[in-house]
Design a protein around this motif. Structure first.
Motif, mmCIF file in Angstrom:
data_model
loop_
_atom_site.group_PDB
_atom_site.id
_atom_site.type_symbol
_atom_site.label_atom_id
_atom_site.label_comp_id
_atom_site.label_asym_id
_atom_site.label_seq_id
_atom_site.Cartn_x
_atom_site.Cartn_y
_atom_site.Cartn_z
ATOM 1 N N UNK A 90 0.840 -1.193 0.000
ATOM 2 C CA UNK A 90 0.000 0.000 0.000
ATOM 3 C C UNK A 90 0.882 1.253 0.000
ATOM 4 N N UNK A 91 0.459 2.299 -0.712
ATOM 5 C CA UNK A 91 1.252 3.536 -0.786
ATOM 6 C C UNK A 91 1.466 4.182 0.573
ATOM 7 N N UNK A 92 0.492 4.095 1.465
ATOM 8 C CA UNK A 92 0.648 4.674 2.806
ATOM 9 C C UNK A 92 1.777 3.971 3.561
ATOM 10 N N UNK A 93 1.850 2.657 3.430
ATOM 11 C CA UNK A 93 2.926 1.911 4.085
ATOM 12 C C UNK A 93 4.267 2.196 3.426
ATOM 13 N N UNK A 120 1.581 8.795 -16.509
ATOM 14 C CA UNK A 120 1.384 7.793 -17.564
ATOM 15 C C UNK A 120 0.296 6.792 -17.174
ATOM 16 N N UNK A 121 -0.816 7.336 -16.731
ATOM 17 C CA UNK A 121 -2.035 6.592 -16.387
ATOM 18 C C UNK A 121 -1.945 5.729 -15.130
ATOM 19 N N UNK A 122 -0.940 5.942 -14.291
ATOM 20 C CA UNK A 122 -0.813 5.176 -13.053
ATOM 21 C C UNK A 122 -0.658 6.137 -11.877
ATOM 22 N N UNK A 123 -1.336 5.830 -10.786
ATOM 23 C CA UNK A 123 -1.271 6.649 -9.568
ATOM 24 C C UNK A 123 0.051 6.384 -8.840
ATOM 25 N N UNK A 124 0.787 7.451 -8.549
ATOM 26 C CA UNK A 124 2.013 7.349 -7.762
ATOM 27 C C UNK A 124 1.939 8.353 -6.617
ATOM 28 N N UNK A 145 5.310 3.739 -6.253
ATOM 29 C CA UNK A 145 4.141 3.019 -6.758
ATOM 30 C C UNK A 145 3.972 1.743 -5.950
ATOM 31 N N UNK A 146 2.730 1.480 -5.555
ATOM 32 C CA UNK A 146 2.389 0.207 -4.932
ATOM 33 C C UNK A 146 1.048 -0.231 -5.483
ATOM 34 N N UNK A 147 0.997 -1.391 -6.070
ATOM 35 C CA UNK A 147 -0.250 -1.864 -6.654
ATOM 36 C C UNK A 147 -0.127 -3.295 -7.109
ATOM 37 N N UNK A 148 -1.072 -3.719 -7.952
ATOM 38 C CA UNK A 148 -1.108 -5.113 -8.398
ATOM 39 C C UNK A 148 0.182 -5.575 -9.083
ATOM 40 N N UNK A 149 0.897 -4.653 -9.716
ATOM 41 C CA UNK A 149 2.127 -5.016 -10.418
ATOM 42 C C UNK A 149 3.290 -5.243 -9.453
#
Length: 181
Positions: A90-93, A120-124, A145-149
């Protein structure tokens, strides 16, 4: 998780010059402004970084290193690194970990700027963290960046007195990040 090792890397890199061997890059000519763009791609997770080869030298790191690529500005004294991990966080972590890592080498390290941004279409999450190390005032400026990828930390750093001089180049480099979720 290897995120904690960035602090040790920064301490050494601020004091020593980065190596300058050339990575394998894809050259993308941009005929509108005579810029030759380089491109590096992630092996652990799907990301690409496009960068201006007249401004930056990209170097793949040695096997076993936390960072996958290092960048050095052609003028020297300004650096960046990419730390990808397959672990989703998670971005907060990730924000908390980045600040704690900076504070582990610089007691006065603090966040001086932060915001969420779409690149580029991704939240950072964008953060600047300033502090001192061995009497040198430094600033990290990074996209997280933290996400499914997985997780990507794309962090630039230099001494605070050079930050405003290279601010446009740093932002341009960071904005070259593309992540495929």
């Amino acid at each position: 998780m290897n995120i904690r090792h960035i602090v040790r890397f920064l301490a050494v890199t601020l004091l020593l010059s980065a190596c300058s061997s050339e990575p394998t890059v894809t050259q993308i000519p941009d005929t509108t402004i005579d810029v030759v763009m380089g491109s590096v791609s992630g092996e652990q997770i799907s990301y690409t970084i496009n960068y201006d080869t007249a401004k930056w030298i990209a170097t793949p790191t040695a096997a076993g290193e936390d960072a996958e690529y290092e960048f050095e500005h052609v003028d020297g004294d300004v650096f960046a690194l990419v730390i990808p991990e397959r672990i989703e966080l998670d971005l907060a972590d990730l924000r908390k970990i980045a600040l704690e890592n900076a504070q582990s080498i610089s007691e006065d390290a603090q966040i001086t700027f932060e915001e969420d941004r779409t690149v580029n279409d991704v939240q950072v999450h964008v953060m600047k963290i300033g502090g001192t190390l061995y009497g040198i005032a430094f600033e990290y400026y990074g996209y997280y960046y933290g996400g499914p990828a997985g997780t990507v930390q794309f962090i630039t750093y230099t001494s605070s007195n050079l930050n405003s001089l290279y601010a446009d180049d740093l932002t341009e480099l960071l904005n070259g990040l593309t992540i495929t979720e």
